[in-house]
Design a protein around this motif. Structure first.
Motif, PDB file in Angstrom:
ATOM      1  N   GLU A  28       0.816  -1.214   0.000  1.00  0.00           N
ATOM      2  CA  GLU A  28       0.000   0.000   0.000  1.00  0.00           C
ATOM      3  C   GLU A  28       0.854   1.271   0.000  1.00  0.00           C
ATOM      4  O   GLU A  28       0.339   2.366   0.232  1.00  0.00           O
ATOM      5  N   LEU A  29       2.166   1.106  -0.248  1.00  0.00           N
ATOM      6  CA  LEU A  29       3.112   2.223  -0.340  1.00  0.00           C
ATOM      7  C   LEU A  29       3.097   3.112   0.901  1.00  0.00           C
ATOM      8  O   LEU A  29       3.038   4.341   0.819  1.00  0.00           O
ATOM      9  N   ARG A  30       3.151   2.466   2.061  1.00  0.00           N
ATOM     10  CA  ARG A  30       3.191   3.171   3.333  1.00  0.00           C
ATOM     11  C   ARG A  30       4.358   2.652   4.152  1.00  0.00           C
ATOM     12  O   ARG A  30       4.870   1.570   3.898  1.00  0.00           O
ATOM     13  N   SER A  31       4.724   3.393   5.186  1.00  0.00           N
ATOM     14  CA  SER A  31       5.705   2.888   6.145  1.00  0.00           C
ATOM     15  C   SER A  31       5.003   1.892   7.061  1.00  0.00           C
ATOM     16  O   SER A  31       3.764   1.894   7.181  1.00  0.00           O
ATOM     17  N   ALA A  32       5.784   1.054   7.715  1.00  0.00           N
ATOM     18  CA  ALA A  32       5.203   0.106   8.673  1.00  0.00           C
ATOM     19  C   ALA A  32       4.508   0.867   9.796  1.00  0.00           C
ATOM     20  O   ALA A  32       3.435   0.474  10.263  1.00  0.00           O
ATOM     21  N   ASN A  33       5.093   1.987  10.231  1.00  0.00           N
ATOM     22  CA  ASN A  33       4.492   2.784  11.300  1.00  0.00           C
ATOM     23  C   ASN A  33       3.118   3.316  10.879  1.00  0.00           C
ATOM     24  O   ASN A  33       2.149   3.227  11.635  1.00  0.00           O
ATOM     25  N   ALA A  34       3.032   3.869   9.675  1.00  0.00           N
ATOM     26  CA  ALA A  34       1.750   4.392   9.181  1.00  0.00           C
ATOM     27  C   ALA A  34       0.737   3.264   9.039  1.00  0.00           C
ATOM     28  O   ALA A  34      -0.444   3.440   9.335  1.00  0.00           O
ATOM     29  N   GLN A  35       1.198   2.092   8.608  1.00  0.00           N
ATOM     30  CA  GLN A  35       0.288   0.963   8.437  1.00  0.00           C
ATOM     31  C   GLN A  35      -0.259   0.503   9.786  1.00  0.00           C
ATOM     32  O   GLN A  35      -1.444   0.198   9.900  1.00  0.00           O
ATOM     33  N   ILE A  36       0.584   0.465  10.812  1.00  0.00           N
ATOM     34  CA  ILE A  36       0.123   0.077  12.147  1.00  0.00           C
ATOM     35  C   ILE A  36      -0.923   1.060  12.644  1.00  0.00           C
ATOM     36  O   ILE A  36      -1.949   0.665  13.208  1.00  0.00           O
TER      37      ILE A  36
END
Length: 66
Positions: A28-36
């Motif tokens: 989804e072209l996001r950082s792991a932090n943003a995804q969490i």
């Protein structure tokens, strides 16, 4: 120096969960932090808890007279 509007804290995850989050974030072209954060917001919403968003800090130079 302005402080971040984000709250930082340590989070211990099972390596398999972390790997799954990283795969989903990459897709989804996001950082792991943003995804969490997105996953937490979705889980809270599913449980009926409405979570607003904090006011973002203003960027750039202050307007004349401020």
């Amino acid at each position: 120096m302005p402080t971040s509007a984000r709250k930082a804290f340590a989070l211990r995850l099972d390596p398999a969960v972390h790997a799954a989050v990283e795969r989903l974030a990459g897709a989804e072209l996001r950082s792991a932090n943003a995804q969490i954060e997105i996953l937490l917001r979705e889980a809270l919403q599913k449980r009926g808890l409405k979570v607003g968003t904090s006011e973002k800090p203003r960027r750039g130079r202050p307007a004349q007279g401020d």
